[in-house]
Scaffold this active site. Structure first.
Site, short mmCIF file in Angstrom:
data_model
loop_
_atom_site.label_atom_id
_atom_site.label_comp_id
_atom_site.label_asym_id
_atom_site.label_seq_id
_atom_site.Cartn_x
_atom_site.Cartn_y
_atom_site.Cartn_z
N SER A 127 0.66 -1.25 -0.01
CA SER A 127 0.04 0.10 -0.18
C SER A 127 0.90 1.23 -0.13
O SER A 127 1.88 1.24 0.46
CB SER A 127 -0.77 -0.03 1.09
OG SER A 127 -1.37 1.20 1.61
N TYR A 152 -2.39 -1.15 11.06
CA TYR A 152 -2.72 -1.85 9.69
C TYR A 152 -1.53 -1.62 8.67
O TYR A 152 -0.97 -2.24 7.94
CB TYR A 152 -3.83 -1.23 9.11
CG TYR A 152 -4.19 -1.50 7.52
CD1 TYR A 152 -4.32 -2.68 6.99
CD2 TYR A 152 -3.57 -0.35 6.64
CE1 TYR A 152 -4.17 -3.10 5.81
CE2 TYR A 152 -3.66 -0.45 5.29
CZ TYR A 152 -3.87 -2.11 4.73
OH TYR A 152 -3.94 -2.19 3.49
N LYS A 156 1.95 -3.63 6.60
CA LYS A 156 2.13 -3.78 5.42
C LYS A 156 3.62 -3.45 5.02
O LYS A 156 4.34 -4.10 4.48
CB LYS A 156 1.50 -2.61 4.46
CG LYS A 156 0.00 -3.01 4.27
CD LYS A 156 -0.10 -4.26 3.23
CE LYS A 156 -1.73 -4.68 3.37
NZ LYS A 156 -2.01 -5.87 2.80
P1 NAD Z 1 -11.05 -7.02 1.15
O1 NAD Z 1 -11.25 -6.95 2.42
O2 NAD Z 1 -12.28 -6.89 0.23
O3 NAD Z 1 -10.58 -8.39 0.76
C1 NAD Z 1 -9.65 -9.25 1.49
C2 NAD Z 1 -10.09 -10.60 1.70
O4 NAD Z 1 -9.44 -11.52 2.42
C3 NAD Z 1 -11.68 -10.51 2.51
O5 NAD Z 1 -12.44 -11.37 1.46
C4 NAD Z 1 -11.51 -11.63 3.70
O6 NAD Z 1 -12.55 -12.33 3.87
C5 NAD Z 1 -10.08 -12.27 3.30
N1 NAD Z 1 -9.29 -12.65 4.60
C6 NAD Z 1 -8.99 -11.61 5.38
N2 NAD Z 1 -8.06 -12.42 6.45
C7 NAD Z 1 -8.15 -13.59 5.85
C8 NAD Z 1 -7.32 -14.98 6.29
N3 NAD Z 1 -6.63 -15.02 7.46
N4 NAD Z 1 -7.63 -16.26 5.82
C9 NAD Z 1 -8.65 -16.15 4.54
N5 NAD Z 1 -9.10 -15.26 4.12
C10 NAD Z 1 -8.73 -13.98 4.84
O7 NAD Z 1 -9.96 -6.03 0.86
P2 NAD Z 1 -9.30 -5.39 -0.55
O8 NAD Z 1 -9.87 -4.06 -0.70
O9 NAD Z 1 -9.56 -6.48 -1.62
O10 NAD Z 1 -7.91 -5.55 -0.27
C11 NAD Z 1 -7.11 -6.66 -0.46
C12 NAD Z 1 -5.82 -6.44 -0.27
O11 NAD Z 1 -5.35 -5.19 -0.78
C13 NAD Z 1 -5.25 -6.37 1.30
O12 NAD Z 1 -4.25 -7.09 1.66
C14 NAD Z 1 -5.42 -4.74 1.55
O13 NAD Z 1 -4.89 -4.60 2.70
C15 NAD Z 1 -4.74 -4.43 0.36
N6 NAD Z 1 -4.87 -3.13 -0.02
C16 NAD Z 1 -6.18 -2.69 -0.35
C17 NAD Z 1 -6.33 -1.29 -0.53
C18 NAD Z 1 -7.63 -0.72 -0.59
O14 NAD Z 1 -7.91 0.34 -0.74
N7 NAD Z 1 -8.84 -1.58 -1.00
C19 NAD Z 1 -5.09 -0.47 -0.77
C20 NAD Z 1 -3.74 -1.02 -0.53
C21 NAD Z 1 -3.78 -2.12 -0.16
C1 WQD Z 2 -9.75 9.21 0.93
C2 WQD Z 2 -9.99 10.80 1.13
C3 WQD Z 2 -10.06 11.51 3.32
C4 WQD Z 2 -14.06 9.40 3.64
C5 WQD Z 2 -7.00 4.47 3.26
C6 WQD Z 2 -6.07 3.64 3.83
C7 WQD Z 2 -4.88 3.60 3.26
C8 WQD Z 2 -4.99 2.58 1.82
C9 WQD Z 2 -6.13 3.48 1.24
C10 WQD Z 2 -5.02 0.42 2.19
C11 WQD Z 2 -9.03 11.23 2.38
C12 WQD Z 2 -11.41 11.76 2.46
C13 WQD Z 2 -12.57 9.81 3.41
C14 WQD Z 2 -15.28 10.18 4.28
C15 WQD Z 2 -13.75 12.23 3.59
N1 WQD Z 2 -5.52 1.36 2.19
N2 WQD Z 2 -12.64 11.34 2.93
N3 WQD Z 2 -14.75 11.72 4.17
O1 WQD Z 2 -7.26 8.15 3.17
O2 WQD Z 2 -6.25 7.40 1.24
O3 WQD Z 2 -6.40 5.79 3.00
O4 WQD Z 2 -7.17 3.80 1.92
O5 WQD Z 2 -3.62 0.11 2.15
O6 WQD Z 2 -3.87 2.66 4.15
O7 WQD Z 2 -5.68 4.46 5.09
O8 WQD Z 2 -8.41 6.68 1.67
O9 WQD Z 2 -10.84 6.50 1.02
O10 WQD Z 2 -10.23 6.69 3.69
O11 WQD Z 2 -9.93 8.59 1.94
O12 WQD Z 2 -13.38 13.22 3.47
O13 WQD Z 2 -16.25 9.84 4.54
O14 WQD Z 2 -11.16 11.15 1.39
O15 WQD Z 2 -9.71 12.29 4.42
O16 WQD Z 2 -8.68 12.60 2.14
P1 WQD Z 2 -7.05 7.05 2.31
P2 WQD Z 2 -9.67 7.01 2.16
#
Ligand code: NAD
Ligand code: WQD
Length: 342
Positions: A127, A152, A156
């Site tokens: 991330s 969290y 990562k």
């Molecule tokens: P998500 O929660 O939709 O998907 C993750 C899935 O993993 C879920 O379906 C959950 O049930 C499953 N899971 C969690 N722990 C588990 C375990 N111990 N065993 C088996 N299954 C398990 O999340 P996502 O948005 O699809 O994110 C996927 C990955 O990407 C995550 O590692 C997240 O940290 C990373 N990531 C997400 C974002 C974002 O904004 N969505 C940004 C950066 C990184």
């Molecule tokens: C985006 C923008 C908020 C909600 C998160 C995780 C980060 C990464 C990405 C996984 C920000 C603003 C949001 C609301 C708002 N995930 N906002 N009102 O902040 O980039 O980060 O997702 O790794 O680790 O922290 O994403 O979607 O939460 O927010 O004004 O109700 O929207 O302040 O500027 P963010 P976000």
């Protein structure tokens, strides 16, 4: 014969979109998910989109015995894409041990499994959170890693270190960490998308739920930042573009095209978008006037961050294809479709 890819967290938001892209690219896909944050029906929906329903095994990857049993029955896994993790930043502050346990024990189990069952390649979901507030923008992969703001985020950072050290010690394992910026949107079929449980923490699901009347109004967390319109800036990319990068990363390793055994790539558009601009995009594509108000800053928010994706553009031959408006439109279509169903 089709190469088999294990997708952990495969019924989740990014995992399900990646499963679609893998199947459409000719891979066999098997999903593991414990359904902590997703539903088994997602596997059916992947099947509806692609014509091939992937096998879903429901168990917790922290359970080493169950994972070993899986590998014994699937000795032909060519690569793993490891999405499974908890991802709610706020919850990680109140339940740090749950996050360290789930996100790190699952990763260690997967890496042990790769050693024991000779799986040569892994893609790890990292991330942009590892950069904190970068000094230089756009942010490149060699920018310093900042102390994590949340447990969290720390999982990562530690996860990347665990992978780096494991690859260094095991010449048969190679890995790619993909640092995602802000994935949004949904598959154009509106059959799969982001489905947060409870009140969404992320901006786009909050916007679409508010527009449908499920939330009273969106709170914009601050308009006094040092940005052109005062609201925070992020790099929002379409989840299907993000999914495609995983297919490329897997093929790169399977085809020995990687330059190093461990590689790290930023995945973003390269464009910074403010919260107010994101709302305008939503209003444009939906024709709905969103209810919102400006409130105080959210603790721990980064003021502005967007990616320099040129390393991924050059090395992976990958770039985002969808605009912000296209991504918002699919997020909106998905929200309407999923609420009709439920
Ligand atoms: P998500 O929660 O939709 O998907 C993750 C899935 O993993 C879920 O379906 C959950 O049930 C499953 N899971 C969690 N722990 C588990 C375990 N111990 N065993 C088996 N299954 C398990 O999340 P996502 O948005 O699809 O994110 C996927 C990955 O990407 C995550 O590692 C997240 O940290 C990373 N990531 C997400 C974002 C974002 O904004 N969505 C940004 C950066 C990184
Ligand atoms: C985006 C923008 C908020 C909600 C998160 C995780 C980060 C990464 C990405 C996984 C920000 C603003 C949001 C609301 C708002 N995930 N906002 N009102 O902040 O980039 O980060 O997702 O790794 O680790 O922290 O994403 O979607 O939460 O927010 O004004 O109700 O929207 O302040 O500027 P963010 P976000």
């Amino acid at each position: 014969m089709k190469k088999k890819i294990l997708v952990t967290g495969g019924t989740g938001y990014i995992g399900s979109h990646t499963a679609v892209e893998l199947i459409e690219d000719g891979f066999e896909v098997v999903l593991i998910d414990n359904l902590h944050n997703s539903e088994a029906e997602v596997a059916e929906r992947i099947g509806k989109i692609t014509g091939t329903k992937p096998r879903l095994e429901v168990f917790d990857i922290c359970d080493r015995e169950k994972l070993n049993d899986f590998f014994q029955r699937n000795m032909d896994v060519s690569a793993i894409i490891h999405f499974a993790a908890y991802k709610a930043v706020g919850e990680s502050v109140s339940k740090p041990l749950d996050y360290y346990w789930n996100n790190l024990v699952s990763l260690i189990n997967i890496l042990e499994g790769m050693k024991d069952y000779a799986v040569p390649a892994i893609v790890f979901s990292s991330s942009c959170t590892v950069y904190g507030q970068p000094e230089k923008l756009p942010v490149t992969e060699d920018a310093p890693i900042q102390p994590a703001i949340s447990p969290y985020g720390n999982t990562k950072q530690i996860g990347e270190e665990i992978i780096r050290d494991t690859v260094a010690a095991n010449k048969n394992i190679r890995a790619v960490s993909l640092r995602y910026f802000n994935p949004i949107g949904a598959h154009k079929s509106a059959l799969i998308g982001e489905l947060p449980r409870g009140v969404p923490e992320n901006l786009v699901p909050f916007i679409t739920q508010t527009a449908l009347g499920l939330r009273d109004e969106l709170k914009i967390f601050g308009d006094d930042y040092d940005t052109p319109d005062g609201s925070c800036i992020r790099d929002y990319l379409h989840v299907v573009d993000l999914a495609k990068a995983h297919v490329i990363a897997v093929k790169r390793m399977l085809e020995n095209k990687n330059k190093h055994d461990y590689e790290v790539f930023n995945l973003g558009t390269g464009q910074g978008v403010s919260v107010l601009e994101a709302i305008k995009s939503f209003e444009r594509v939906s024709g709905i006037k969103l209810k919102y108000k400006i409130t105080g800053r959210r603790a721990g928010d980064i003021e502005k961050i967007w990616a320099d994706p040129s390393f991924a553009n050059r090395e992976l031959g990958w770039k985002t294809l969808s605009s912000l408006d296209e991504a918002m439109k699919t997020a909106w279509e998905w929200e309407k479709a999923v609420r009709k169903k439920n």
